[in-house]
Design a protein around this motif. Structure first.
Motif, PDB file in Angstrom:
ATOM      1  N   TYR A 151     -13.140  12.999  -8.129  1.00 18.50           N
ATOM      2  CA  TYR A 151     -12.798  13.937  -7.057  1.00 18.50           C
ATOM      3  C   TYR A 151     -13.978  14.855  -6.734  1.00 18.50           C
ATOM      4  CZ  TYR A 151      -9.973  16.953  -4.113  1.00 18.50           C
ATOM      5  OH  TYR A 151      -9.476  17.642  -3.051  1.00 18.50           O
ATOM      6  N   GLU A 152     -14.669  15.327  -7.758  1.00 21.25           N
ATOM      7  CA  GLU A 152     -15.807  16.199  -7.521  1.00 21.25           C
ATOM      8  C   GLU A 152     -16.962  15.451  -6.865  1.00 21.25           C
ATOM      9  OE1 GLU A 152     -16.072  19.343  -7.787  1.00 21.25           O
ATOM     10  OE2 GLU A 152     -14.113  19.733  -8.695  1.00 21.25           O
ATOM     11  N   MET A 153     -17.107  14.171  -7.201  1.00 24.77           N
ATOM     12  CA  MET A 153     -18.236  13.406  -6.688  1.00 24.77           C
ATOM     13  C   MET A 153     -17.989  12.889  -5.282  1.00 24.77           C
ATOM     14  SD  MET A 153     -21.276  12.602  -7.718  1.00 24.77           S
ATOM     15  CE  MET A 153     -21.084  12.848  -9.480  1.00 24.77           C
ATOM     16  N   PHE A 154     -16.772  12.385  -5.033  1.00 27.66           N
ATOM     17  CA  PHE A 154     -16.489  11.713  -3.768  1.00 27.66           C
ATOM     18  C   PHE A 154     -15.380  12.372  -2.949  1.00 27.66           C
ATOM     19  CE2 PHE A 154     -17.683   8.202  -6.820  1.00 27.66           C
ATOM     20  CZ  PHE A 154     -18.999   8.129  -6.395  1.00 27.66           C
ATOM     21  N   ARG A 155     -14.771  13.436  -3.450  1.00 35.87           N
ATOM     22  CA  ARG A 155     -13.687  14.152  -2.777  1.00 35.87           C
ATOM     23  C   ARG A 155     -12.444  13.286  -2.585  1.00 35.87           C
ATOM     24  NH1 ARG A 155     -16.485  17.752  -4.178  1.00 35.87           N
ATOM     25  NH2 ARG A 155     -17.323  19.456  -2.910  1.00 35.87           N
ATOM     26  N   LEU A 156     -12.298  12.273  -3.420  1.00 31.87           N
ATOM     27  CA  LEU A 156     -11.125  11.408  -3.412  1.00 31.87           C
ATOM     28  C   LEU A 156     -10.647  11.222  -4.837  1.00 31.87           C
ATOM     29  CD1 LEU A 156     -12.495  10.499  -0.619  1.00 31.87           C
ATOM     30  CD2 LEU A 156     -11.330   8.323  -0.980  1.00 31.87           C
ATOM     31  N   ASN A 157      -9.347  11.094  -5.020  1.00 28.68           N
ATOM     32  CA  ASN A 157      -8.819  10.704  -6.311  1.00 28.68           C
ATOM     33  C   ASN A 157      -9.066   9.219  -6.543  1.00 28.68           C
ATOM     34  OD1 ASN A 157      -7.746  13.277  -7.078  1.00 28.68           O
ATOM     35  ND2 ASN A 157      -6.074  12.936  -5.617  1.00 28.68           N
ATOM     36  N   VAL A 158      -9.077   8.804  -7.795  1.00 25.81           N
ATOM     37  CA  VAL A 158      -9.412   7.424  -8.145  1.00 25.81           C
ATOM     38  C   VAL A 158      -8.486   6.410  -7.464  1.00 25.81           C
ATOM     39  CG1 VAL A 158      -9.624   5.766 -10.039  1.00 25.81           C
ATOM     40  CG2 VAL A 158     -10.479   8.107 -10.328  1.00 25.81           C
ATOM     41  N   PRO A 159      -7.160   6.575  -7.471  1.00 23.10           N
ATOM     42  CA  PRO A 159      -6.301   5.580  -6.794  1.00 23.10           C
ATOM     43  C   PRO A 159      -6.595   5.464  -5.300  1.00 23.10           C
ATOM     44  CG  PRO A 159      -4.996   6.958  -8.263  1.00 23.10           C
ATOM     45  CD  PRO A 159      -6.337   7.593  -8.166  1.00 23.10           C
ATOM     46  N   VAL A 160      -6.866   6.595  -4.655  1.00 13.31           N
ATOM     47  CA  VAL A 160      -7.186   6.556  -3.223  1.00 13.31           C
ATOM     48  C   VAL A 160      -8.513   5.854  -2.993  1.00 13.31           C
ATOM     49  CG1 VAL A 160      -7.555   7.964  -1.161  1.00 13.31           C
ATOM     50  CG2 VAL A 160      -5.889   8.680  -2.875  1.00 13.31           C
ATOM     51  N   PHE A 161      -9.489   6.107  -3.871  1.00 14.42           N
ATOM     52  CA  PHE A 161     -10.793   5.460  -3.752  1.00 14.42           C
ATOM     53  C   PHE A 161     -10.657   3.943  -3.867  1.00 14.42           C
ATOM     54  CE2 PHE A 161     -14.814   3.788  -5.141  1.00 14.42           C
ATOM     55  CZ  PHE A 161     -15.771   4.577  -4.527  1.00 14.42           C
ATOM     56  N   ARG A 162      -9.926   3.485  -4.853  1.00 15.07           N
ATOM     57  CA  ARG A 162      -9.769   2.036  -5.046  1.00 15.07           C
ATOM     58  C   ARG A 162      -8.996   1.406  -3.884  1.00 15.07           C
ATOM     59  NH1 ARG A 162     -11.390   0.424 -10.030  1.00 15.07           N
ATOM     60  NH2 ARG A 162     -11.489   1.990 -11.712  1.00 15.07           N
ATOM     61  N   GLN A 163      -7.982   2.089  -3.398  1.00 13.27           N
ATOM     62  CA  GLN A 163      -7.213   1.540  -2.277  1.00 13.27           C
ATOM     63  C   GLN A 163      -8.052   1.496  -1.001  1.00 13.27           C
ATOM     64  OE1 GLN A 163      -4.144   0.225  -2.537  1.00 13.27           O
ATOM     65  NE2 GLN A 163      -4.350  -0.414  -0.399  1.00 13.27           N
ATOM     66  N   LEU A 164      -8.901   2.493  -0.828  1.00 14.27           N
ATOM     67  CA  LEU A 164      -9.788   2.515   0.332  1.00 14.27           C
ATOM     68  C   LEU A 164     -10.737   1.320   0.313  1.00 14.27           C
ATOM     69  CD1 LEU A 164     -11.014   3.911   2.836  1.00 14.27           C
ATOM     70  CD2 LEU A 164     -12.448   5.245   1.267  1.00 14.27           C
ATOM     71  N   CYS A 165     -11.328   1.051  -0.843  1.00 11.14           N
ATOM     72  CA  CYS A 165     -12.232  -0.102  -0.961  1.00 11.14           C
ATOM     73  C   CYS A 165     -11.487  -1.403  -0.656  1.00 11.14           C
ATOM     74  CB  CYS A 165     -12.835  -0.151  -2.367  1.00 11.14           C
ATOM     75  SG  CYS A 165     -13.917   1.239  -2.771  1.00 11.14           S
ATOM     76  N   LEU A 166     -10.268  -1.511  -1.153  1.00 10.94           N
ATOM     77  CA  LEU A 166      -9.478  -2.718  -0.923  1.00 10.94           C
ATOM     78  C   LEU A 166      -9.147  -2.889   0.559  1.00 10.94           C
ATOM     79  CD1 LEU A 166      -7.931  -5.149  -2.091  1.00 10.94           C
ATOM     80  CD2 LEU A 166      -5.978  -3.622  -2.430  1.00 10.94           C
ATOM     81  N   ASP A 167      -8.762  -1.820   1.228  1.00 10.42           N
ATOM     82  CA  ASP A 167      -8.406  -1.903   2.647  1.00 10.42           C
ATOM     83  C   ASP A 167      -9.618  -2.222   3.513  1.00 10.42           C
ATOM     84  OD1 ASP A 167      -5.771  -1.424   2.116  1.00 10.42           O
ATOM     85  OD2 ASP A 167      -5.864   0.724   2.519  1.00 10.42           O
ATOM     86  N   LEU A 168     -10.760  -1.611   3.214  1.00  4.88           N
ATOM     87  CA  LEU A 168     -11.960  -1.890   4.002  1.00  4.88           C
ATOM     88  C   LEU A 168     -12.401  -3.343   3.849  1.00  4.88           C
ATOM     89  CD1 LEU A 168     -14.100   1.341   3.405  1.00  4.88           C
ATOM     90  CD2 LEU A 168     -12.822   0.709   5.453  1.00  4.88           C
ATOM     91  N   ALA A 169     -12.247  -3.884   2.644  1.00  2.28           N
ATOM     92  CA  ALA A 169     -12.635  -5.277   2.418  1.00  2.28           C
ATOM     93  C   ALA A 169     -11.626  -6.250   3.029  1.00  2.28           C
ATOM     94  CB  ALA A 169     -12.785  -5.541   0.922  1.00  2.28           C
ATOM     95  N   THR A 170     -10.345  -5.927   2.954  1.00  2.07           N
ATOM     96  CA  THR A 170      -9.307  -6.848   3.407  1.00  2.07           C
ATOM     97  C   THR A 170      -9.136  -6.829   4.919  1.00  2.07           C
ATOM     98  OG1 THR A 170      -8.134  -6.504   1.315  1.00  2.07           O
ATOM     99  CG2 THR A 170      -6.885  -7.503   3.130  1.00  2.07           C
ATOM    100  N   ASN A 171      -9.169  -5.641   5.511  1.00  2.46           N
ATOM    101  CA  ASN A 171      -8.791  -5.508   6.925  1.00  2.46           C
ATOM    102  C   ASN A 171      -9.956  -5.239   7.870  1.00  2.46           C
ATOM    103  OD1 ASN A 171      -6.046  -5.719   6.095  1.00  2.46           O
ATOM    104  ND2 ASN A 171      -6.007  -3.518   5.643  1.00  2.46           N
ATOM    105  N   TYR A 172     -11.105  -4.844   7.351  1.00  8.87           N
ATOM    106  CA  TYR A 172     -12.177  -4.421   8.246  1.00  8.87           C
ATOM    107  C   TYR A 172     -13.518  -5.097   7.943  1.00  8.87           C
ATOM    108  CZ  TYR A 172      -8.607  -1.037   9.309  1.00  8.87           C
ATOM    109  OH  TYR A 172      -7.407  -0.464   9.662  1.00  8.87           O
ATOM    110  N   GLY A 173     -13.472  -6.210   7.254  1.00 12.90           N
ATOM    111  CA  GLY A 173     -14.638  -7.069   7.112  1.00 12.90           C
ATOM    112  C   GLY A 173     -15.743  -6.576   6.211  1.00 12.90           C
TER     113      GLY A 173
END
Length: 594
Positions: free
Chosen positions: A248-270
């Protein structure tokens, strides 16, 4: 004899590949005669077939051979046959080439191309007269018998291909002989010039080769900058698997949100990982820059990558998040149908504002622009900014964003253009629904503005000046409406506050970002804002904004001072309708809160 010797020396050096040597060449007289008849000086220079491929292997060594006994630029000295033999012997048992070896091959191939291009000839559809055709006519002239000085001069004149047709053009023998006498005088001086030009071309080719070879040598000898044993992948893995606070201090996101974001960007946005950088690293590079306003060099130290790699992956993520923004910065499908829970569960605003669906306001973000363009970006804040119109709902999510406007542009102009542009997909209110807007916007159907006047207060700080809030209570129905309207519309101020508090880069945009990329960064940060709000179950900044005492920084909004904007003074049925509704709400506030 001098001219014959020059012709012989010309054939020796360029046709046989022996260079400037004076060694004997074992060739039959028929071979020399055939060359005299069929070859031109330009073709003499081309000692390789232009249709042959000049790529050759350089072995698997990463080192550059600087041995004094071996020519530095072998591609300029080797003949085509020796190259083919060496390439064939290497290709029989070719090991895997290193990156530097591949670079050397490309350089040598480029040098071959330079050498061959300067001497390449192209076939013509209509063949011109040959030397044999011309000499067959010359030998019939008086004093031009074979072996004579005049015959040698004529033969030297015919070494130029353009002289063949010029000689054959005159119809009479006298004219042809006169042409030979005139051109032989010019040939003596022009031949020396041609040799100088040829020598200059060879020197230029050698200089090109020296420069290219020097680049490779510098590449091999440079000292790596980032030599840490901790790679970027190790760093991002350590953060994601370590204490949740670190992420959270490094990226301003909690770990579950960070992992889900990576998954969504890879799955839905190429978004795809590269050979050296994972998706998590790419997202981390972007988020660290956005969250802390870090420079490229600062991020290099964390992820142990070059500046070029950091730049590439930052912009890769930026483009992917722009695609995400089209799907996440928009209202819910039924935003015009239901009463928001924020209003329904708050007796302070219900039922007076039950038809409100959101709030509209403008905000400013610092911009870095060219000096010649600064005037139109510097407004009353004293520095260059871009003006951004935004719409939010009561879940503190942005439902519409229009960035890129100059800092001097008034909010009303942006608002009016947004309503007139169908391509922007503005979320229009329908029926009796409306947005609450600031004093800088018109009070018309679908958009509820406060009362205006010199003796009528609006903003909450104006009611709270002094040691006690009771010193200045709202007076009359208009001020009481304005007081509640300002408190109610404060939802967009809170949204702006959460958004800017999370992303430090918005406070001082780097000068190395082009303005169009600065606009994209603003939109991408708003997309992340919505994503965190919708995906994350708990977020520290959003939770703090829900508290009643939360006071966002409002220095970058345009609502501190009212300025009459374009098209705000108008009278229409829509204006009269909204003015009547405002009076009804003001009366309900007094009636229901007694």
């Amino acid at each position: 004899m001098k001219k014959e010797w020059k012709l012989y020396d010309h054939l020796m050096r360029l046709e046989t590949g022996l260079g400037g040597t004076r060694s004997l060449v074992d060739a039959s007289p028929e071979w020399w005669e055939e060359k005299l008849k069929t070859m031109t000086p330009v073709q003499f220079q081309n000692n390789s077939n232009p249709n042959e491929e000049n790529m050759e292997g350089k072995g698997d060594s990463d080192e550059i051979n600087l041995d004094d006994n071996e020519p530095l630029f072998t591609s300029l000295h080797e003949s085509s046959s020796s190259k083919r033999k060496r390439s064939k012997s290497v290709s029989n048992n070719r090991p895997t080439k290193s990156k530097n070896s591949i670079y050397e091959e490309k350089v040598d191939a480029l040098l071959d191309a330079i050498s061959s291009k300067s001497t390449q000839t192209y076939p013509q559809n209509n063949p011109s007269p040959t030397i044999a055709d011309c000499t067959a006519i010359v030998i019939k002239f008086p004093d031009f018998r074979e072996g004579s000085n005049n015959f040698s001069q004529a033969l030297f004149v015919f070494t130029k291909k353009q002289n063949h047709e010029a000689f054959m053009f005159p119809m009479t023998d006298e004219a042809k002989m006169e042409f030979l006498k005139m051109d032989s005088d010019d040939s003596n001086s022009s031949n020396d010039n041609e040799e100088c030009v040829m020598e200059e071309d060879r020197e230029f080719e050698m200089l090109c080769g020296l420069a290219l070879k020097g680049i490779i040598l510098a590449r091999n000898l440079r000292t790596p900058c980032h030599t840490s044993d901790r790679t970027g992948h190790m760093f991002i893995t350590e953060v994601l698997n370590g204490h949740p606070r670190r992420c959270y201090e490094m990226f301003r996101l909690n770990v579950p949100v960070f992992r889900q974001l990576c998954l969504d960007l890879a799955t839905n946005y190429g978004l795809q990982q590269t050979r050296k950088v994972s998706i998590e690293e790419s997202v981390g590079i972007f988020l660290m820059t956005l969250a802390h306003g870090c420079s490229n060099r600062f991020v290099q130290e964390f992820f142990n990558h070059s500046g070029e790699t950091i730049h590439k992956h930052f912009h890769t993520i930026l483009e992917a998040v722009i695609k995400l923004s089209a799907d996440i910065i928009k209202p819910d499908a039924n935003y015009n149908d239901d009463v928001p829970e924020y209003i329904l569960n708050n007796p302070r605003y219900y039922p007076m504002f039950k038809d409100c669906i959101g709030a509209i306001d403008g905000t400013h973000v610092r911009a870095s622009v060219l000096q010649k363009d600064e005037v139109k970006y510097i407004g009353r804040k004293g520095y260059a900014t871009q003006n951004i119109m935004a719409v939010c709902d009561f879940n503190t999510c942005f439902t519409f964003v229009w960035a890129s406007w100059e800092g001097t542009t008034h909010d009303t102009r942006i608002f009016n253009e947004a309503l007139q542009r169908p391509d922007l997909n503005f979320p229009y209110p329908t029926g009796d629904k409306y947005y609450v807007v600031d004093v800088g916007y018109p009070n018309t159907r679908g958009y509820l503005a406060p009362y205006k006047g010199t003796n009528i207060l609006y903003h909450l700080p104006n009611f709270r000046r002094g040691h006690m809030a009771a010193i200045r209570e709202p007076r009359g129905p208009k001020e009481k409406f304005n007081y509640l309207h300002s408190s109610f519309r404060n939802i967009i101020e809170r949204t702006f506050g959460v958004w800017k508090a999370r992303w430090t880069l918005l406070r001082d945009m780097h000068v190395n970002y082009k303005y169009k990329n600065q606009v994209k960064i603003v939109i991408a940060s708003m997309a992340f804002h919505n994503y965190i709000r919708k995906v994350g179950r708990f977020d520290e900044v959003f939770n703090r904004a829900q508290q009643e005492f939360y006071n966002p920084v409002r220095g970058d909004t345009d609502s501190d001072v009212y300025e009459e904007g374009p098209s705000t003074r108008r009278t229409s049925d829509d204006d009269l309708y909204m003015a009547a509704r405002r009076d009804i709400i003001a009366q309900d506030i007094i009636t229901l809160r007694r």
